[in-house]
Design a protein around this motif. Structure first.
Motif, PDB file in Angstrom:
ATOM      1  N   LYS A   1       1.037  -1.016   0.121  1.00 31.27           N
ATOM      2  CA  LYS A   1       0.102  -0.036  -0.057  1.00 31.27           C
ATOM      3  C   LYS A   1       1.411   0.817   0.352  1.00 31.27           C
ATOM      4  N   ARG A   2       0.354   2.477   0.103  1.00 27.93           N
ATOM      5  CA  ARG A   2       0.878   3.524  -0.119  1.00 27.93           C
ATOM      6  C   ARG A   2       1.606   3.610   0.722  1.00 27.93           C
ATOM      7  N   GLU A   3       1.068   3.852   1.776  1.00 28.72           N
ATOM      8  CA  GLU A   3       2.304   4.120   3.740  1.00 28.72           C
ATOM      9  C   GLU A   3       3.373   3.489   3.047  1.00 28.72           C
ATOM     10  N   GLU A   4       3.533   2.494   2.516  1.00 30.39           N
ATOM     11  CA  GLU A   4       4.506   1.366   2.659  1.00 30.39           C
ATOM     12  C   GLU A   4       5.653   1.823   1.752  1.00 30.39           C
ATOM     13  N   LEU A   5       5.103   2.412   0.713  1.00 29.34           N
ATOM     14  CA  LEU A   5       6.004   2.344  -0.537  1.00 29.34           C
ATOM     15  C   LEU A   5       7.596   3.325  -0.368  1.00 29.34           C
ATOM     16  N   GLU A   6       7.332   4.575  -0.036  1.00 26.96           N
ATOM     17  CA  GLU A   6       7.900   6.322   0.505  1.00 26.96           C
ATOM     18  C   GLU A   6       8.951   5.375   1.418  1.00 26.96           C
ATOM     19  N   GLU A   7       8.767   4.533   2.549  1.00 23.01           N
ATOM     20  CA  GLU A   7       9.709   3.923   3.528  1.00 23.01           C
ATOM     21  C   GLU A   7      10.496   3.105   2.803  1.00 23.01           C
ATOM     22  N   ALA A   8       9.892   1.880   2.035  1.00 17.42           N
ATOM     23  CA  ALA A   8      10.709   1.098   1.824  1.00 17.42           C
ATOM     24  C   ALA A   8      11.601   1.617   0.724  1.00 17.42           C
ATOM     25  N   ILE A   9      11.250   2.255  -0.981  1.00 16.28           N
ATOM     26  CA  ILE A   9      12.723   3.227  -1.361  1.00 16.28           C
ATOM     27  C   ILE A   9      13.738   3.539  -0.193  1.00 16.28           C
ATOM     28  N   GLU A  10      13.356   4.313   0.907  1.00 16.19           N
ATOM     29  CA  GLU A  10      13.801   5.411   1.847  1.00 16.19           C
ATOM     30  C   GLU A  10      15.489   3.421   2.195  1.00 16.19           C
ATOM     31  N   ASN A  11      14.659   2.555   2.762  1.00 17.10           N
ATOM     32  CA  ASN A  11      14.919   1.259   2.932  1.00 17.10           C
ATOM     33  C   ASN A  11      16.311   0.872   2.254  1.00 17.10           C
ATOM     34  N   ALA A  12      15.966   1.087   0.793  1.00 18.83           N
ATOM     35  CA  ALA A  12      16.640  -0.229  -0.717  1.00 18.83           C
ATOM     36  C   ALA A  12      17.616   0.796  -0.562  1.00 18.83           C
ATOM     37  N   PHE A  13      17.345   2.739  -0.092  1.00 22.39           N
ATOM     38  CA  PHE A  13      18.340   3.367  -0.678  1.00 22.39           C
ATOM     39  C   PHE A  13      19.892   3.385   0.474  1.00 22.39           C
ATOM     40  N   LEU A  14      19.576   2.409   2.249  1.00 20.48           N
ATOM     41  CA  LEU A  14      20.000   2.869   2.688  1.00 20.48           C
ATOM     42  C   LEU A  14      21.346   2.147   2.355  1.00 20.48           C
ATOM     43  N   TYR A  15      21.497   0.786   1.306  1.00 18.61           N
ATOM     44  CA  TYR A  15      22.492  -0.629   0.742  1.00 18.61           C
ATOM     45  C   TYR A  15      22.928  -0.221  -0.394  1.00 18.61           C
ATOM     46  N   ASP A  16      22.606   0.787  -1.651  1.00 21.64           N
ATOM     47  CA  ASP A  16      22.318   1.265  -2.726  1.00 21.64           C
ATOM     48  C   ASP A  16      22.056   2.260  -3.143  1.00 21.64           C
ATOM     49  N   THR A  17      23.179   2.886  -4.055  1.00 17.87           N
ATOM     50  CA  THR A  17      22.494   4.324  -4.676  1.00 17.87           C
ATOM     51  C   THR A  17      21.573   4.910  -5.787  1.00 17.87           C
ATOM     52  N   GLU A  18      21.497   3.120  -6.243  1.00 16.68           N
ATOM     53  CA  GLU A  18      20.361   2.380  -6.842  1.00 16.68           C
ATOM     54  C   GLU A  18      19.747   1.812  -6.820  1.00 16.68           C
TER      55      GLU A  18
END
Length: 312
Positions: free
Chosen positions: A151-168
């Motif tokens: 759902k929408r509420e989880e998307l921004e957090e998931a993107i931020e979390n993925a960027f903790l491990y990579d710049t892409e």
């Protein structure tokens, strides 16, 4: 024969690598080899490779599967188990690997690559992929940094979390189905796809980090419960993916068999698959009569045979 088993390293998969490396080292000792264990964080790393005949790479993730250590060993002219610089780097870069799979006619999931510095339109992502969708770092393994977004509420957090491990990072369509994996072994007879393994998570809904590495986290079913036609496609595409990236000696290729009975979807190629005694690759080897010690030693034998060939 003096063998160095290199493990550990600096990646997020360090603990898994330590387990793989210890298992490999002990297996080779049981086969009568002289084994030196080297943690890749050692400051005397190059010096420790003196008088080594062959290296078994039990590294995972960055600096282990991405071509960097392979390049160093090439310069030192020390043969090593596994793929070379280019294949390792390509397999590690999921976005580039997927373009190669597309070219080879292997089905991939629809995706979008996002870079850290670019502006991100959540609405555009929703319209293109819908929910659920997958968010993951482009160059990480073991599902580190991966999220299944519902759902929408989880998307921004998931993107931020993925960027903790990579710049892409990658945004991918979510495909519901059965996860299967194919161990690939190269011998003097050619490239062989070992029996397909079906992966059933026991603790969580998806095959995440806990399912992969905790006791009882998942069940490995051999042979996978898929129809013969799908089995043939998965094996054919696993070999094609291995060849398209230019992999060598071994790999493990992961797929999703969709619930809607459409064609399988490739997830990734692992150039240095986990090698604990309960890992997927040794399980596939057992299915063709090779013990854990046998498959580890055979990989070393294949590597040494290739390294002594003319012009190699």
């Amino acid at each position: 024969m003096n063998i160095a088993v290199i493990y550990g390293g600096k990646s997020k998969e360090r603990e898994v690598s330590l387990r793989s490396g210890k298992g490999v080292a002990n297996a080779l000792r049981r086969k009568g080899c002289n084994v030196k264990e080297i943690d890749f964080v050692s400051s005397n790393f190059i010096r420790e490779l003196h008088d080594i005949d062959v290296v078994y790479l039990a590294l995972h993730g960055r600096y282990g599967e991405d071509g960097k250590i392979q390049g160093l060993l090439d310069i030192l002219e020390i043969p090593y188990v596994g793929s070379g610089v280019l294949a390792s780097a390509l397999a590690m870069d999921k976005a580039k690997a997927k373009r190669i799979f597309d070219y080879a006619g292997i089905r991939t999931a629809k995706d979008l690559v996002l870079k850290k510095e670019q502006s991100i339109e959540l609405k555009q992502i929703e319209e293109e992929f819908g929910y659920p969708l997958v968010v993951k770092p482009n160059q990480e393994g073991s599902t580190i940094g991966l999220s299944i977004v519902k759902k929408r509420e989880e998307l921004e957090e998931a993107i931020e979390n993925a960027f903790l491990y990579d710049t892409e990072i990658l945004i991918e369509e979510f495909i519901e189905g059965t996860e299967v994996t194919v161990a690939i072994l190269e011998t003097e007879k050619g490239i062989e796809a070992l029996p397909i393994i079906e992966i059933v998570p026991n603790k969580n809904t998806y095959y995440d980090y806990e399912s992969k590495y905790s006791a009882g986290g998942s069940e490995h079913i051999i042979p996978a419960r898929i129809d013969k036609n799908t089995e043939n496609i998965v094996k054919k595409w696993a070999i094609a993916a291995h060849q398209a990236l230019g992999c060598s000696t071994l790999s493990r290729v992961d797929f999703i068999v969709p619930k809607d009975q459409s064609l399988p979807v490739i997830l990734e190629v692992n150039t240095l698959p986990g090698m604990t005694e309960t890992s997927l690759y040794p399980d596939a080897a057992k299915a063709i009569g090779l013990s854990y010690e046998d498959i580890v030693y055979r990989l070393v034998e294949i590597t040494l045979r290739r390294s002594t060939k003319p012009n190699n």
